[in-house]
Structure formats: C-alpha cells, structure tokens
Design a protein around this motif. Structure first.
Motif, mmCIF file in Angstrom:
data_model
loop_
_atom_site.group_PDB
_atom_site.id
_atom_site.type_symbol
_atom_site.label_atom_id
_atom_site.label_comp_id
_atom_site.label_asym_id
_atom_site.label_seq_id
_atom_site.Cartn_x
_atom_site.Cartn_y
_atom_site.Cartn_z
ATOM 1 N N SER A 13 0.767 -1.273 0.147
ATOM 2 C CA SER A 13 -0.126 -0.011 -0.086
ATOM 3 C C SER A 13 0.752 1.197 -0.193
ATOM 4 O O SER A 13 0.511 2.183 -0.748
ATOM 5 C CB SER A 13 -0.692 0.128 1.060
ATOM 6 N N ARG A 16 2.550 1.720 -3.349
ATOM 7 C CA ARG A 16 1.444 2.119 -4.501
ATOM 8 C C ARG A 16 1.424 3.585 -4.401
ATOM 9 O O ARG A 16 0.972 4.362 -5.265
ATOM 10 C CB ARG A 16 0.222 1.565 -4.090
ATOM 11 N N ASN A 17 1.689 4.215 -3.206
ATOM 12 C CA ASN A 17 1.605 5.765 -2.889
ATOM 13 C C ASN A 17 2.750 6.366 -3.104
ATOM 14 O O ASN A 17 3.152 7.514 -2.724
ATOM 15 C CB ASN A 17 0.801 5.807 -1.304
ATOM 16 N N ASP A 19 6.003 5.474 -1.854
ATOM 17 C CA ASP A 19 7.188 4.970 -1.038
ATOM 18 C C ASP A 19 8.169 3.861 -1.482
ATOM 19 O O ASP A 19 7.793 2.753 -1.454
ATOM 20 C CB ASP A 19 6.577 4.596 0.320
ATOM 21 N N GLN A 64 2.265 -0.969 -9.632
ATOM 22 C CA GLN A 64 1.851 0.442 -10.316
ATOM 23 C C GLN A 64 0.774 0.469 -11.397
ATOM 24 O O GLN A 64 0.360 1.735 -11.464
ATOM 25 C CB GLN A 64 3.258 1.130 -10.866
#
Length: 199
Positions: A13, A16-17, A19, A64
C-alpha cells in the motif's frame, strides 16, 4: 513504525502511494525465497538472477498499474509469478527432454540411426519438434510437472515444493502426463516412423 515491522500488505500500500523504501523492504524480505524458487527450476545461478530481476519488474508493473489485488497474499503471488517465468524459460529453450515412459523405457531409445547423415539428423530434429508440440497440448498441471522433471531435471520433492502440492499429487500428474503423451503419440503414429512409438 519502521518498515521492517510492517506487514507485506501495508508495504504494498505504501509503495503504491510512492514510498520506494517500502518496495525495497519487500525485496529484502522475500528475495532469497523467490530466488530459490527460480533456481530449483532453472538450476543456473545466472539465469536465476535474470529471472529474479524480471520477476520484480513484473511485480512493479502490476502494482503500479493498479492490477494487484492479492491483498495479504503478496509472497504466494510473487512466488507464482517467479515460478511461471521460470517455466516459460524452459518452454522457450531449445533443450530436448528425455521422456521416460511408465515402463522405464526412453521415448527415444527406439531411434537408431546407422549414421548421422543430414537426412537422419533432420528426422531426429523433426521427431523432437513433434514431441515438444505434443507436450504443449497436455493439460497445464501435467505439462508443468513433465517440463520440470525432464527439462529441468528436478526431483519430485523439488517439483512439489515449487508448485505447492504434495509429492503424491506431483507423481500423479506425472503419471497422467505420460499416459496422455503416449496416447497422443499413438494417435499421430500414421505420420511418423512406427518404430519410434513404444508399444
């Protein structure tokens, strides 16, 4: 909280953001197991390294691209990706399998050429190519075990570990693969030398 204390699902998660460190932790955490999965199949350190990189490239593309939906099952999913890539590697390779039938006889034992003339070599090449085509028509689980056993020279324990089934299941799939292959060979008998096909 440090990334090492986070679950795989949380790290996915975070990655995906945006990091990147989260993905690095996922790689660090699971790299050895995934490499071993690949190496058991290809038995070549350099090929395994290449396929490991390819596995993580696929993982990145999937996450991604928003196509990852295996929440909480990150490792089994990556192992499956790695496993499929390793099997594909063998499907594309030009190596010829040594197929041993149920009675212990080698499929190619009956091919006996007096001399390796151009013609005999061509016949042998065509026979191998025909066998590869027949193998591709087997049900996926049977084909997979057959490829791992005869192309990759894996033990049934290694096959069971790599495919996540019991040894009995792996042996059963191999048995049915050989039975089906023999049937297919007999059906196509008309187009090939009858001495090639075991009785």
């Amino acid at each position: 909280m440090r990334s090492v204390d986070l679950s795989d699902a949380k790290l996915v998660s975070l990655y995906r953001n945006g990091d990147e460190a989260a993905f690095e932790e996922l790689v660090r955490r699971h790299k050895a197991k995934i490499f071993t999965t690949i190496y058991l199949i290809v038995k070549d350190h350099y090929v395994a390294e290449d396929l490991l990189q390819e596995t993580f490239i696929k993982v990145v593309d999937t996450i991604q691209g928003g196509r990852y939906n295996e929440e909480g099952k990150f490792l089994p999913w990556v192992v499956r990706v790695a496993h499929n890539l390793a099997i594909d590697h063998f499907r594309k390779s030009k190596r010829y399998p040594t197929i041993v039938l149920e009675d212990g006889s080698n499929v190619f034992n009956t091919i006996d050429f007096a001399e390796d003339s151009f013609e005999s070599l061509q016949i042998k090449k065509e026979t191998h190519a025909h066998l590869r085509k027949l193998i591709q028509t087997l049900p996926e689980p049977q084909k997979e075990v057959l490829i791992m056993r005869h192309y990759a020279k894996m033990s049934f324990q290694e096959i069971a570990d790599a495919t996540g089934v019991s040894i009995n299941t792996a042996l059963g799939r191999m048995r049915y693969a050989l039975i089906n292959l023999r049937k297919k060979m007999r059906k196509s008998n008309a187009a090939y030398d009858p001495n090639f096909y075991p009785r």
